[in-house]
Scaffold this active site. Structure first.
Site, mmCIF file in Angstrom:
data_model
loop_
_atom_site.group_PDB
_atom_site.id
_atom_site.type_symbol
_atom_site.label_atom_id
_atom_site.label_comp_id
_atom_site.label_asym_id
_atom_site.label_seq_id
_atom_site.Cartn_x
_atom_site.Cartn_y
_atom_site.Cartn_z
ATOM 1 N N LYS A 199 -41.460 12.330 -35.520
ATOM 2 C CA LYS A 199 -42.219 13.315 -36.286
ATOM 3 C C LYS A 199 -41.245 14.177 -37.069
ATOM 4 C CE LYS A 199 -45.388 17.170 -35.825
ATOM 5 N NZ LYS A 199 -46.306 17.909 -34.936
ATOM 6 N N ARG A 209 -52.049 23.493 -41.233
ATOM 7 C CA ARG A 209 -51.803 24.838 -40.679
ATOM 8 C C ARG A 209 -52.896 25.797 -41.109
ATOM 9 N NH1 ARG A 209 -45.254 24.380 -41.232
ATOM 10 N NH2 ARG A 209 -45.113 22.593 -39.797
ATOM 11 N N LYS A 253 -44.851 9.971 -38.149
ATOM 12 C CA LYS A 253 -45.598 10.997 -38.873
ATOM 13 C C LYS A 253 -44.684 11.815 -39.753
ATOM 14 C CE LYS A 253 -48.041 15.220 -37.984
ATOM 15 N NZ LYS A 253 -48.317 16.245 -37.045
HETATM 16 C C1 PBG Z 1 -48.607 20.128 -34.067
HETATM 17 C C2 PBG Z 1 -49.193 19.242 -35.105
HETATM 18 C C3 PBG Z 1 -49.086 19.395 -36.497
HETATM 19 C C4 PBG Z 1 -49.815 18.349 -37.073
HETATM 20 C C5 PBG Z 1 -50.335 17.586 -36.032
HETATM 21 N N1 PBG Z 1 -49.925 18.150 -34.826
HETATM 22 C C6 PBG Z 1 -48.462 20.462 -37.299
HETATM 23 C C7 PBG Z 1 -47.039 20.758 -37.235
HETATM 24 O O1 PBG Z 1 -46.240 20.067 -36.635
HETATM 25 O O2 PBG Z 1 -46.697 21.788 -37.828
HETATM 26 C C8 PBG Z 1 -49.975 18.123 -38.550
HETATM 27 C C9 PBG Z 1 -51.043 17.163 -38.967
HETATM 28 C C10 PBG Z 1 -51.381 17.187 -40.414
HETATM 29 O O3 PBG Z 1 -50.706 17.787 -41.265
HETATM 30 O O4 PBG Z 1 -52.406 16.564 -40.746
HETATM 31 N N2 PBG Z 1 -49.551 20.444 -33.077
#
Ligand code: PBG
Length: 328
Positions: A199, A209, A253
């Site tokens: 990630k 967010r 991701k």
């Molecule tokens: C963290 C999380 C995030 C996303 C999924 N799980 C945000 C981050 O890491 O700041 C982002 C998913 C998206 O942008 O669709 N719990």
């Protein structure tokens, strides 16, 4: 004479739509998709999210309704994100048995049970006052090992509430092993782990967010725990470590900027691979299409197909419902 012309004529296999279907290397299906859904505590009506057109912050009731419809459309899985009414330093809403996602999971278990795979994102950023994915030490850095204790509590709360899959997304070292151990010790051997293994600290999470009302304190970022986008080989280490620790599914991701990572992981491992087509990827298509700069349906299909072609078996996407309704 004939020598002047090409012997190989790939265009023969592009001559009709039936022919193109026949020879297509990959076929995107509703069965590949997971719908990310947001449920917010303390609201009486579902709220639209302006940067994520067509996606809602759900009430418990509207969530149940949405999930039933997705099940009827043949979407095999959902992943839940919670927006709590109150946030605190440790993100206790993530492990409170009465926390919003836990309550939602119990209700969805009643509604759809094993007809659908119920996944829960396992992280604390939605629940912490400072917006980080873990608890902070006295210097304001995320404390890896203290955070693992909280992730284990969250995993147990989600498993007790009926999650089939927990999906740790915080990028703490050792998170998969710690969670697997906690689940097994409590008898939840059948709860699977889908690890957000590779990630990246991406700029593409902005609309998400908004969806979960998260602002990282003091203009901070997640570069201290999420991956640097300059690194691809590092992803393999993350993925292999997660598999060794017991990950059942590994995730990459975002998706589109990391197709190289998806394809190299595909070549190396045999567990199912998921890719998350994230909020910013979705929002870019929506925004450009709204301006008539690109064709929405064509680009959405092209991008999701590319993610599958690169090697993903499972795609988390805000287009899941649209795809199921239009392309099945
Ligand atoms: C963290 C999380 C995030 C996303 C999924 N799980 C945000 C981050 O890491 O700041 C982002 C998913 C998206 O942008 O669709 N719990």
């Amino acid at each position: 004479m004939g020598m002047a012309f090409p012997q190989s004529r790939p265009r023969r296999l592009r001559s009709s739509s039936a022919m193109r279907d026949l020879v297509a290397e990959v076929q995107l299906s509703t069965k590949d998709l997971v719908a990310p859904l947001f449920v917010r505590e303390g609201i009486t009506e579902a709220q639209p999210i302006s940067s994520l057109e067509g996606v809602m912050q759900h009430t418990l009731a509207s969530l149940r309704n949405e999930v039933k419809q997705l099940a009827d459309l043949g979407v095999p899985a959902v992943i839940l994100f919670g927006v709590p009414a109150k946030k605190d330093e440790v993100g206790s809403g993530a492990f409170d048995p009465n926390g919003i996602v836990q309550v939602a999971l119990e209700q969805l278990q009643e509604d759809v049970g094993d007809r659908m795979v119920l996944m829960a994102d396992l992280c604390v950023d939605e629940y912490t006052s400072h917006g980080h994915c873990g608890v902070l030490d006295k210097n304001g850095d995320v404390d890896n090992d203290k955070t693992l204790e909280i992730y284990c509590k969250a995993a147990l709360a989600q498993a007790r509430a009926g999650a089939h899959v927990v999906a740790p997304s915080g990028m703490m070292d050792g998170q998969v092993g710690a969670i697997r151990h906690a689940l097994d010790t409590a008898g939840f051997n059948n709860v699977a782990i889908m690890a957000y293994s590779a990630k990246y600290a991406s700029g593409l999470y902005g609309p998400f967010r908004d969806a979960v009302d998260v602002q990282i304190a003091d203009g901070g970022n997640r570069k201290g725990y999420q991956q640097d986008w300059r690194n691809a080989r590092e992803s393999m280490r993350e993925v292999l470590a997660d598999i060794e620790q017991g990950a059942d599914i590994v995730m990459i991701k975002p998706a589109l900027s990391y197709l190289d990572v998806i394809s190299s992981v595909r070549a190396r491992v045999d567990v199912p691979i998921a890719a998350y087509h994230v909020s910013g990827e979705y929002a870019m298509i929506k925004a450009a299409a709204a301006n008539d700069w690109i064709d929405h349906d064509t680009v959405a299909l092209e991008q999701l197909t590319a993610v599958k072609r690169a090697g993903a078996d499972i795609i988390l996407t805000y287009f899941a419902r649209w795809f199921a309704e239009n392309n099945r």
